[in-house]
Design an enzyme around this catalytic site. Structure first.
Site, PDB file in Angstrom:
ATOM      1  N   GLU A 277       0.815  -1.204   0.042  1.00  0.00           N
ATOM      2  CA  GLU A 277       0.070   0.088  -0.082  1.00  0.00           C
ATOM      3  C   GLU A 277       0.806   1.325   0.008  1.00  0.00           C
ATOM      4  O   GLU A 277       0.696   2.175   0.810  1.00  0.00           O
ATOM      5  CB  GLU A 277      -0.805  -0.066   1.217  1.00  0.00           C
ATOM      6  N   PRO A 278       1.825   1.582  -1.084  1.00  0.00           N
ATOM      7  CA  PRO A 278       2.566   2.568  -0.807  1.00  0.00           C
ATOM      8  C   PRO A 278       1.897   4.066  -1.485  1.00  0.00           C
ATOM      9  O   PRO A 278       0.854   3.826  -2.323  1.00  0.00           O
ATOM     10  CB  PRO A 278       3.680   2.424  -1.942  1.00  0.00           C
ATOM     11  N   GLY A 279       1.809   5.035  -0.903  1.00  0.00           N
ATOM     12  CA  GLY A 279       1.103   6.148  -1.389  1.00  0.00           C
ATOM     13  C   GLY A 279       2.221   7.392  -1.311  1.00  0.00           C
ATOM     14  O   GLY A 279       2.575   7.596  -2.627  1.00  0.00           O
ATOM     15  N   ARG A 280       2.792   7.779  -0.494  1.00  0.00           N
ATOM     16  CA  ARG A 280       3.986   8.948  -0.479  1.00  0.00           C
ATOM     17  C   ARG A 280       4.947   8.855  -1.488  1.00  0.00           C
ATOM     18  O   ARG A 280       5.340   9.576  -2.238  1.00  0.00           O
ATOM     19  CB  ARG A 280       4.538   9.152   1.027  1.00  0.00           C
ATOM     20  N   TYR A 320       2.907  18.902  10.459  1.00  0.00           N
ATOM     21  CA  TYR A 320       4.098  18.132  11.113  1.00  0.00           C
ATOM     22  C   TYR A 320       5.466  18.828  11.110  1.00  0.00           C
ATOM     23  O   TYR A 320       6.483  18.288  11.322  1.00  0.00           O
ATOM     24  CB  TYR A 320       4.294  17.007   9.863  1.00  0.00           C
ATOM     25  N   CYS A 348      -4.386  33.241   8.411  1.00  0.00           N
ATOM     26  CA  CYS A 348      -4.325  34.214   9.726  1.00  0.00           C
ATOM     27  C   CYS A 348      -3.914  33.287  10.777  1.00  0.00           C
ATOM     28  O   CYS A 348      -4.787  32.917  11.614  1.00  0.00           O
ATOM     29  CB  CYS A 348      -5.591  34.776  10.129  1.00  0.00           C
ATOM     30  N   TYR A 377      -0.059  14.153  -0.056  1.00  0.00           N
ATOM     31  CA  TYR A 377      -0.663  14.589   1.181  1.00  0.00           C
ATOM     32  C   TYR A 377      -0.466  16.212   1.159  1.00  0.00           C
ATOM     33  O   TYR A 377      -0.388  17.054   2.121  1.00  0.00           O
ATOM     34  CB  TYR A 377       0.322  14.119   2.557  1.00  0.00           C
TER      35      TYR A 377
HETATM   36  C1  LIG Z   1      -1.713   6.397   4.757  1.00  0.00           C
HETATM   37  C2  LIG Z   1      -1.605   4.601   4.766  1.00  0.00           C
HETATM   38  C3  LIG Z   1      -0.831   4.104   3.703  1.00  0.00           C
HETATM   39  C4  LIG Z   1       0.425   4.922   2.813  1.00  0.00           C
HETATM   40  O1  LIG Z   1       1.363   5.229   3.727  1.00  0.00           O
HETATM   41  P1  LIG Z   1       2.404   6.072   2.873  1.00  0.00           P
HETATM   42  O2  LIG Z   1       3.350   6.633   3.881  1.00  0.00           O
HETATM   43  O3  LIG Z   1       1.792   7.174   2.266  1.00  0.00           O
HETATM   44  O4  LIG Z   1       3.080   5.084   1.924  1.00  0.00           O
HETATM   45  C5  LIG Z   1      -0.701   2.867   3.499  1.00  0.00           C
HETATM   46  N1  LIG Z   1      -1.862   1.841   4.225  1.00  0.00           N
HETATM   47  C6  LIG Z   1      -2.497   2.577   5.323  1.00  0.00           C
HETATM   48  C7  LIG Z   1      -3.361   1.766   6.155  1.00  0.00           C
HETATM   49  C8  LIG Z   1      -2.465   3.843   5.531  1.00  0.00           C
HETATM   50  O5  LIG Z   1      -3.256   4.423   6.404  1.00  0.00           O
END
Ligand SMILES: *Cc1c(COP(=O)(O)O)cnc(C)c1O
Length: 424
Positions: A277-280, A320, A348, A377
């Site tokens: 599950e990569p996002g960033r 953050y 503001c 993000y």
């Molecule tokens: C946010 C999240 C991700 C993605 O995380 P990254 O740091 O963006 O890779 C994967 N799995 C779950 C359950 C998340 O909440």
């Protein structure tokens, strides 16, 4: 090669000067590189294909990093599935063409409606985060006359060594179920009418810059799978989560090949389907936020560059204390003298500050700045605080660039409020 670089004295994304995009579509403006998104996704696919048999893994891109449907569609055509954390994200993923069988649904607070939608859409699996959630899923599945595949998201109690607001795998975090109570829950789940407990999931945090916490978590997961199988649970899927970090300030992130090597060594021997599950790490460096300097305000001992992007557009610095590099879109002359500026937004709040004491060549009103590594993000966290419209988003592909989300109209924000009749 980076898809964002100076060429002929101006900052370009792929083959397009960022100034050209800003002039056409205004600022603040998010721009994403299709080529960078593609390269980043392929880095996972290629590394996985090298070490795992075909069709034994699915990269479910975490939509919350950047849920624009153009981004989801692009990744979907490359073979991505989706990790969603709300009914809204599930809808986005489906509408963008991601197959329902490649969608996993994570999150601690899924509503009954969201669960019913997930059951109805027959997604790959629901990642369950609590015992009461399991009851809800079973009820929804029974009502729909099916069994729903679930994975328990277990909390392996490892320290991910990241910012405290984005660590999720410690026992004191709200996420997942305690790994020690997992076997009992799987036993219970096995006898529930609407539940097929077929998976184990883990996600220990975000922006991880070391591999050791992943290795530790994976080992605990592998041990758990063995224990679950011994008690008669049929475990077919392990979801290893996301969390791989990216360089915001020149740091060295973990190598994807080495990360995948951990999966090969620790998870693959279990003979399971692996979900990532990569996002960033897919979206971050593919995006910039363009902001134009509105005012140069000179105080007694400070110079402020007040730009038209604010913390509502890019929340990470305020939320953050995150660092984002900022580049002028006109290339500074080599050896140009620099001046210290604070780059701040119009909102503001004192925390509406992108950078303090940033060294930049003399600059002022009208200058275009690119806030880097903003593809993840960024837009997905934007709000309308201070009644500021959500920024527009553009996707760049080679020499082409198009709006993938128009700027929100201020009139639409204002029109949404209702004054009740009994007030007048
Ligand atoms: C946010 C999240 C991700 C993605 O995380 P990254 O740091 O963006 O890779 C994967 N799995 C779950 C359950 C998340 O909440």
């Amino acid at each position: 090669m980076s898809t964002i670089a100076y060429k002929n004295g101006v900052l370009q994304m792929e083959d397009v000067p960022l100034e050209k995009i800003a002039q056409k579509h205004g600022t603040p403006l998010y721009c994403y590189s299709a080529r960078q998104l593609t390269d980043n996704f392929r880095a996972y696919q290629t590394a996985l294909k090298d070490v795992l048999p075909q069709d034994t893994f699915t990269v479910c891109y975490a939509c919350k990093a950047n849920g624009n449907q153009a981004v989801l569609h692009l990744l979907g055509t490359l073979g991505a599935g989706a990790d969603v954390v709300s009914g809204g994200e599930m809808l986005r993923a489906l509408k963008a063409g991601i197959p329902h069988g490649k969608i996993v649904f994570s999150g601690v607070g899924k509503t009954a409606e969201e669960i019913e939608a997930a059951v109805k859409n027959d997604i790959l699996q629901i990642n369950v985060e609590s015992a009461p959630e399991l009851e809800r899923i079973s009820a929804a599945a029974v009502k729909a006359g099916t069994k729903t595949r679930v994975a328990f998201r277990v909390n392996p109690d490892v320290d991910a060594d990241t910012h405290e607001k984005i660590t999720t795998g410690r026992s004191e975090n709200k996420f997942g179920i305690d790994i020690k109570s997992a076997p009992a829950l799987y036993r219970k789940a096995k006898d529930m009418a609407g539940i097929a407990p077929t998976g184990v999931a883990v996600h220990i945090g975000s922006q991880l810059m070391k591999l050791a916490p992943f290795a530790e978590a994976f080992k605990r997961i592998a041990a758990l799978v063995g224990e679950l199988r011994a008690q008669g649970n049929d475990i077919a899927t392990v979801d290893v989560g996301g969390g791989l970090g990216v360089p915001y300030q020149g740091e060295t992130p973990p190598d994807i090949k080495k990360y995948v090597g951990l999966i090969r060594d620790i998870i693959a021997p279990l003979g399971v389907h692996v979900v990532l599950e990569p996002g960033r790490s897919i979206a971050a460096d593919a995006g910039v936020l363009l902001a134009r300097v509105q005012y140069l305000k000179e105080g007694d001992n400070k110079r402020f560059l007040i730009v038209d992007a604010g913390m509502n557009d890019l929340m990470r610095p305020a939320l953050y204390d995150a660092y984002h590099a900022i580049l002028p879109c006109v290339e500074p002359a080599p050896n140009a003298a620099t001046v210290k500026y604070d780059v701040v937004g119009p909102v503001c709040e004192t925390s509406d500050t992108f950078r303090t004491n940033m060294e930049l060549p003399q600059t002022g009103q009208g200058a275009l700045l690119a806030i880097m590594t903003a593809g993840a993000y960024g837009a997905s966290m934007a709000s309308t605080y201070n009644t500021r419209p959500l920024p527009a988003e553009v996707l760049v592909g080679g020499a082409a660039f198009d709006i993938v989300r128009p700027r929100q109209r201020t009139e639409d924000i204002v029109a949404a409020d209702v004054i009740p009749a009994w007030l007048s």
